[in-house]
Design a protein around this motif. Structure first.
Motif, PDB file in Angstrom:
ATOM      1  N   TRP A 257      32.050  40.400  44.882  1.00 30.99           N
ATOM      2  CA  TRP A 257      33.320  39.770  45.252  1.00 30.99           C
ATOM      3  C   TRP A 257      33.301  39.163  46.651  1.00 30.99           C
ATOM      4  CZ3 TRP A 257      36.700  41.045  49.226  1.00 30.99           C
ATOM      5  CH2 TRP A 257      37.908  40.352  49.212  1.00 30.99           C
TER       6      TRP A 257
ATOM      7  N   GLN B  64      33.593  35.206  47.892  1.00 33.89           N
ATOM      8  CA  GLN B  64      34.654  34.731  48.770  1.00 33.89           C
ATOM      9  C   GLN B  64      34.071  33.956  49.957  1.00 33.89           C
ATOM     10  OE1 GLN B  64      38.180  35.256  48.191  1.00 33.89           O
ATOM     11  NE2 GLN B  64      37.189  35.663  46.241  1.00 33.89           N
TER      12      GLN B  64
ATOM     13  N   ALA C 252      43.989  33.902  53.378  1.00 33.43           N
ATOM     14  CA  ALA C 252      44.029  34.661  52.121  1.00 33.43           C
ATOM     15  C   ALA C 252      42.924  35.719  52.094  1.00 33.43           C
ATOM     16  CB  ALA C 252      43.906  33.715  50.927  1.00 33.43           C
ATOM     17  N   LEU C 253      41.730  35.349  52.558  1.00 39.24           N
ATOM     18  CA  LEU C 253      40.630  36.327  52.584  1.00 39.24           C
ATOM     19  C   LEU C 253      40.928  37.444  53.569  1.00 39.24           C
ATOM     20  CD1 LEU C 253      37.884  37.296  51.651  1.00 39.24           C
ATOM     21  CD2 LEU C 253      36.860  35.844  53.427  1.00 39.24           C
TER      22      LEU C 253
ATOM     23  N   ASP D 163      43.816  38.541  54.441  1.00 43.77           N
ATOM     24  CA  ASP D 163      44.852  39.373  53.820  1.00 43.77           C
ATOM     25  C   ASP D 163      44.279  40.298  52.754  1.00 43.77           C
ATOM     26  OD1 ASP D 163      46.776  38.176  55.439  1.00 43.77           O
ATOM     27  OD2 ASP D 163      47.434  36.762  53.887  1.00 43.77           O
ATOM     28  N   LYS D 164      43.296  39.820  51.989  1.00 45.52           N
ATOM     29  CA  LYS D 164      42.673  40.648  50.954  1.00 45.52           C
ATOM     30  C   LYS D 164      41.778  41.720  51.558  1.00 45.52           C
ATOM     31  CE  LYS D 164      42.554  36.944  47.521  1.00 45.52           C
ATOM     32  NZ  LYS D 164      41.666  35.964  46.857  1.00 45.52           N
TER      33      LYS D 164
ATOM     34  N   LYS E 281      43.296  44.934  52.985  1.00 46.12           N
ATOM     35  CA  LYS E 281      43.854  45.864  52.002  1.00 46.12           C
ATOM     36  C   LYS E 281      42.793  46.783  51.400  1.00 46.12           C
ATOM     37  CE  LYS E 281      47.659  42.845  50.803  1.00 46.12           C
ATOM     38  NZ  LYS E 281      48.182  41.883  49.854  1.00 46.12           N
TER      39      LYS E 281
ATOM     40  N   SER F 229      45.179  39.878  60.247  1.00 44.97           N
ATOM     41  CA  SER F 229      45.936  40.819  59.437  1.00 44.97           C
ATOM     42  C   SER F 229      47.041  41.398  60.302  1.00 44.97           C
ATOM     43  CB  SER F 229      45.016  41.931  58.928  1.00 44.97           C
ATOM     44  OG  SER F 229      44.466  42.655  60.010  1.00 44.97           O
TER      45      SER F 229
END
Length: 147
Positions: free
Chosen positions: A3, A7, A49-50, A52-53, A56, A75
């Protein structure tokens, strides 16, 4: 390819598209500027977006992206962004001095491990992606398992 690698590959593609758009001949300056602006926005949105992912993911404390030491995306959990930027700028500068003399080639990643936490810095197109985690976390493992 796991993953996180996929990305990063997507970000590299978007970065290349943006850099290519910047090099277009300026015969039609309005359209060239608009295309460049759209490519830049797509790249920055994907970076955010990356970030933010990644933040998490269990084991990651903070994530941010920098360009020339200036924050591009961060973040909400990251509290000391200016310190991150300063460390990144100085670390990358020092690594680039050794790039040629040590025959390393272009710097792809640097990891600083402290007694409590560690900071990974990854070159992605024109930015440095920074990921902070507790010292004991195996970042390669947690990033490869994330989805």
């Amino acid at each position: 390819m796991h993953w996180f690698e996929s990305q990063l590959a997507q970000l590299d593609t978007l970065a290349d598209d943006y850099l290519s758009a910047q090099r277009q001949p300026a015969a039609d300056i309005v359209n060239v500027s608009e295309v460049t602006r759209l490519k830049r926005a797509a790249f920055i949105d994907a970076v955010q977006a990356l970030v933010d992912k990644v933040v998490k993911i269990k084991g990651v404390s903070a994530c941010a992206a920098y360009h020339d030491g200036l924050i591009l995306a961060q973040s909400a959990e990251a509290s000391n962004m200016d310190a991150f930027g300063a460390i990144i700028q100085e670390t990358i500068r020092a690594a680039q001095h050794g790039e040629t003399s040590l025959d390393l080639g272009e710097i792809e990643q640097i990891v600083i491990v402290g007694a409590v936490n560690k900071l990974a810095m990854l070159s992605v197109g024109p930015i440095i992606l920074c990921i902070s985690s507790p010292k004991g976390v195996n970042l390669a493992s947690v990033l490869s398992q994330a989805k």
